[in-house]
Design a protein around this motif. Structure first.
Motif, PDB file in Angstrom:
ATOM      1  N   CYS A 240      -5.978   2.056   7.501  1.00 37.23           N
ATOM      2  CA  CYS A 240      -5.740   3.296   6.767  1.00 37.23           C
ATOM      3  C   CYS A 240      -5.949   4.520   7.652  1.00 37.23           C
ATOM      4  O   CYS A 240      -6.909   4.574   8.428  1.00 37.23           O
ATOM      5  CB  CYS A 240      -6.721   3.430   5.600  1.00 37.23           C
TER       6      CYS A 240
ATOM      7  N   TRP B 142     -11.242  -1.821  -1.483  1.00 36.45           N
ATOM      8  CA  TRP B 142     -10.257  -2.895  -1.323  1.00 36.45           C
ATOM      9  C   TRP B 142     -10.787  -4.199  -1.903  1.00 36.45           C
ATOM     10  O   TRP B 142     -10.123  -4.879  -2.691  1.00 36.45           O
ATOM     11  CB  TRP B 142      -9.930  -3.050   0.161  1.00 36.45           C
TER      12      TRP B 142
ATOM     13  N   ARG C 252      -3.422   7.048   3.793  1.00 35.02           N
ATOM     14  CA  ARG C 252      -2.064   6.540   4.057  1.00 35.02           C
ATOM     15  C   ARG C 252      -2.160   5.220   4.820  1.00 35.02           C
ATOM     16  O   ARG C 252      -3.156   5.003   5.514  1.00 35.02           O
ATOM     17  CB  ARG C 252      -1.290   7.491   4.985  1.00 35.02           C
ATOM     18  N   PRO C 253      -1.097   4.406   4.746  1.00 28.70           N
ATOM     19  CA  PRO C 253      -1.085   3.235   5.627  1.00 28.70           C
ATOM     20  C   PRO C 253      -1.074   3.708   7.082  1.00 28.70           C
ATOM     21  O   PRO C 253      -0.388   4.687   7.406  1.00 28.70           O
ATOM     22  CB  PRO C 253       0.251   2.545   5.287  1.00 28.70           C
TER      23      PRO C 253
ATOM     24  N   MET D 202       0.836  -1.203   0.000  1.00 32.95           N
ATOM     25  CA  MET D 202       0.000   0.000   0.000  1.00 32.95           C
ATOM     26  C   MET D 202       0.873   1.256   0.000  1.00 32.95           C
ATOM     27  O   MET D 202       1.946   1.266   0.589  1.00 32.95           O
ATOM     28  CB  MET D 202      -0.890  -0.032   1.260  1.00 32.95           C
TER      29      MET D 202
ATOM     30  N   ASP E 181      -7.285   1.950  11.638  1.00 37.85           N
ATOM     31  CA  ASP E 181      -8.112   2.878  10.861  1.00 37.85           C
ATOM     32  C   ASP E 181      -8.312   4.174  11.637  1.00 37.85           C
ATOM     33  O   ASP E 181      -8.583   4.156  12.848  1.00 37.85           O
ATOM     34  CB  ASP E 181      -9.514   2.269  10.628  1.00 37.85           C
TER      35      ASP E 181
ATOM     36  N   ARG F  93      -8.159  -6.006   4.511  1.00 38.30           N
ATOM     37  CA  ARG F  93      -7.696  -4.677   4.100  1.00 38.30           C
ATOM     38  C   ARG F  93      -6.685  -4.134   5.103  1.00 38.30           C
ATOM     39  O   ARG F  93      -6.876  -4.265   6.300  1.00 38.30           O
ATOM     40  CB  ARG F  93      -8.903  -3.729   4.018  1.00 38.30           C
ATOM     41  N   PRO F  94      -5.608  -3.513   4.616  1.00 37.20           N
ATOM     42  CA  PRO F  94      -4.670  -2.884   5.554  1.00 37.20           C
ATOM     43  C   PRO F  94      -5.325  -1.680   6.244  1.00 37.20           C
ATOM     44  O   PRO F  94      -6.166  -1.007   5.640  1.00 37.20           O
ATOM     45  CB  PRO F  94      -3.516  -2.421   4.657  1.00 37.20           C
TER      46      PRO F  94
END
Ligand code: DP6
Length: 328
Positions: free
Chosen positions: A89, A78, A49-50, A1, A54, A86-87
């Motif tokens: 965010c 995603w 952004r990563p 990401m 969240d 999902r990573p």
């Protein structure tokens, strides 16, 4: 990401969307197509952004209800390309417009979020696919991927793949002005999503609204192609007042207007009788939007600013495409 930042401008529907067609609520499928004008200046800027977890900030503040909607939308983006989790965010958004005042912050907001998230997740999606994803956040957001004059098709497919917007004409096709006449401060009482559900459930005029909208779209598109302002203005007002008639006949009634709204509408019509080319529309809020020629915008703005109860009048030209950049 990666990290990515997107800017999307808001839009005002010239031919309105009100109501959903049956189907998966998460697809957010409109019952009618719509046609809009994207505006300069009024925009949302969103960075994805990563993150460690969240997070969501709007104009520097956190808002748990909005954060949940943002997280749900990040999941949609995603999952359109990835089966796994999902990573997390970190999302930061700035609205250069009054939020929740009938000025379509959800349109620019979800368009910018969709674009920034897709870039951050390194997805290879075309604008049409991004528009269909943005629509699931908010119907009007599907239109904010492009500048100028944009049409959102109703589509037929249950999966919503054909329910996406497309650019009709770029911003420089027609140098018009849209005046935003502010008639109140603060957020509107009933959001569009709930309002349109109520109209579909209870308004006897809802079926007529849906049945007559396609003809308005065709008339609107023809008038746009011909740069015929009286023709566009006539069908724009008709679409607006039919939508508000449908709202008024909802149980309990949805009245988004106040006394100043009506006074401003009458002022536009008085200006028209006096020879100015000016046409009104209004959305799920009390503000009045006036479509006019650039050379008559200042005179109209002055007339409208003098209406008792009007707080401000903004004069806006057609705006640009949404844009995105990857950040280091
Ligand atoms: C009156 O796009 O805000 O502004 O899809 O439920 O998020 P949801 O609704 P939204 O509705 C816009 C309604 C309108 C007309 C229009 O913009 O077409």
């Amino acid at each position: 990401m990666r990290a990515a930042r997107a800017v999307a401008h808001t839009n005002i529907a010239l031919i309105k969307y009100w109501g959903k067609r049956p189907g998966d609520p998460d697809q957010n499928l409109p019952a009618v197509g719509s046609l809009s004008l994207t505006l300069e200046r009024l925009r949302s800027e969103t960075t994805v952004r990563p993150g460690e977890r969240d997070s969501f900030q709007l104009d520097g503040h956190s808002d748990p209800a909005a954060a949940a909607k943002v997280a749900r939308h990040l999941d949609r983006v995603w999952r359109s390309a990835n089966p796994g989790p999902r990573p997390p965010c970190a999302v930061d958004s700035t609205n250069h417009l009054p939020t929740a005042a009938g000025l379509a912050s959800s349109a620019s907001g979800f368009a910018a979020l969709t674009l920034a998230a897709a870039a951050a997740f390194e997805l290879d999606l075309d604008r049409g696919a991004l528009s269909a994803l943005a629509r699931r956040g908010s119907g009007s957001a599907a239109r904010s991927l492009w500048g100028g004059f944009v049409r959102l098709d109703r589509g037929e497919r249950p999966d919503g793949a054909d329910c996406r917007a497309r650019p009709l004409f770029p911003a420089d096709h027609w140098d018009l002005r849209l005046l935003v006449v502010h008639t109140a401060k603060g957020p509107k009482p009933i959001g569009s999503t709930d309002g349109m559900q109520r109209s579909a459930d209870t308004s006897p005029y809802y079926p007529a609204w849906v049945a007559t909208s396609e003809a308005d779209l065709e008339r609107g598109e023809r008038a746009l192609a011909a740069r015929d302002l009286p023709a566009l203005g006539a069908v724009m007002e008709h679409s607006c007042f039919k939508m508000h008639a449908c709202m008024l006949a909802t149980v309990p009634p949805l009245i988004y207007w106040n006394g100043t709204t009506l006074a401003a509408i009458h002022e536009v019509w008085a200006a028209r009788r006096a020879g100015l080319e000016a046409y009104v529309t209004s959305d799920a809020g009390p503000h009045v939007k006036v479509l006019c020629r650039p050379d008559q915008a200042a005179e109209l703005a002055a007339r409208l600013a003098a209406v008792p109860g009007v707080h401000a009048v903004d004069t806006l030209a057609p705006g640009p495409d949404a844009r995105v950049e990857l950040l280091p």
